[in-house]
Design an enzyme around this catalytic site. Structure first.
Site, short mmCIF file in Angstrom:
data_model
loop_
_atom_site.label_atom_id
_atom_site.label_comp_id
_atom_site.label_asym_id
_atom_site.label_seq_id
_atom_site.Cartn_x
_atom_site.Cartn_y
_atom_site.Cartn_z
N CYS A 161 48.57 -38.28 53.03
CA CYS A 161 48.22 -37.15 52.18
C CYS A 161 48.76 -37.42 50.78
CB CYS A 161 48.83 -35.86 52.74
SG CYS A 161 48.44 -34.39 51.76
N GLU B 57 40.92 -36.57 50.76
CA GLU B 57 40.97 -37.96 51.20
C GLU B 57 39.79 -38.68 50.59
OE1 GLU B 57 42.60 -40.75 51.83
OE2 GLU B 57 43.71 -39.47 53.22
#
Length: 233
Positions: free
Chosen positions: A2, A108
């Site tokens: 992340c 992402e």
């Protein structure tokens, strides 16, 4: 992993959702549509003696208490849940300083024709996410001031996210938050979270300087369809 996420829910609403003790003293922080490492972001932690939950601002990128300076924090924005309990950098925090990082979405990327295409990832039910994290306090030897920093724990990705990355942040269900903060060893909670959805968004996300609501807007249908097709290519 992340590397960017969104903190859109206001502090007062976060306090209500995560059972923060007391409505006073909440941090004054603007929405973050492109939260990035080294920024001060909302974090929930539990007082070890009283058990009360507090909402604070902490710097993203964990700096161990034994570090000579803060320069390495930007590299420690994530910690692997499988090794954090035993790794010297995170071991003490795992035992005594676990925390929750509230997030509305995270990003992402997928390499598409030589460029990085960002995808916005959300819970399918629309509820905010609770990332599992660790925090540390680091004392500046020059000034004596304390800096609190945090990292986000990661695990193997849910199958829906594997086309983007093999790792994902550990997302806790509402029923698991108390156990993560309070249990002596909550390793059984370090697992993929199902029920996530994703959509491609503007490449403006790629630049940290861009931090506005337009980052969340869907792409035009043709562009979105092309980006999604690359996930199965």
């Amino acid at each position: 992993m992340c590397g960017r996420f969104v903190q859109l829910t206001p502090p007062a609403a976060v306090a209500a959702l995560f059972c923060i003790d007391g409505a006073t003293g909440l941090p004054n922080v603007p929405p973050r549509y492109n939260a990035a490492p080294t920024q001060d972001l909302m974090v929930i932690r539990r007082h070890p003696d009283s058990g009360a939950r507090h909402l604070d601002l902490m710097r993203w990128g964990l700096v161990p208490s034994f570090a000579p300076d803060m320069s390495g924090g930007a590299k420690l924005i994530n910690a692997r849940a499988e090794t954090a309990p035993s790794k010297p950098t995170f071991r003490a925090a795992w035992k005594a300083r676990r925390c929750i990082v509230p997030a509305d979405f995270f990003y992402e990327w997928k390499a598409v024709e030589g460029r990085r295409q960002p995808f916005l990832i959300a819970r399918a039910d629309g509820r905010p996410m609770a990332f599992a994290g660790l925090w540390e306090g680091w004392r500046d030897p020059a000034t004596g001031l304390w800096q609190r920093t945090f990292t986000i724990l990661t695990c193997a990705a849910d199958p829906a996210l594997v086309p983007l990355h093999e790792r994902m942040p550990v997302i806790l269900g509402e029923e698991d938050i108390a156990a993560f903060l309070e249990a002596p060893d909550p390793r059984d909670l370090m697992r993929p979270f199902p029920g996530l959805v994703l959509r491609p968004v503007s490449a403006r996300v790629n630049a940290v300087r861009n931090d506005d609501a337009d980052l969340l807007a869907p792409l035009p249908p043709a562009e979105a369809e092309a980006a999604l097709a690359q996930l199965s290519a």
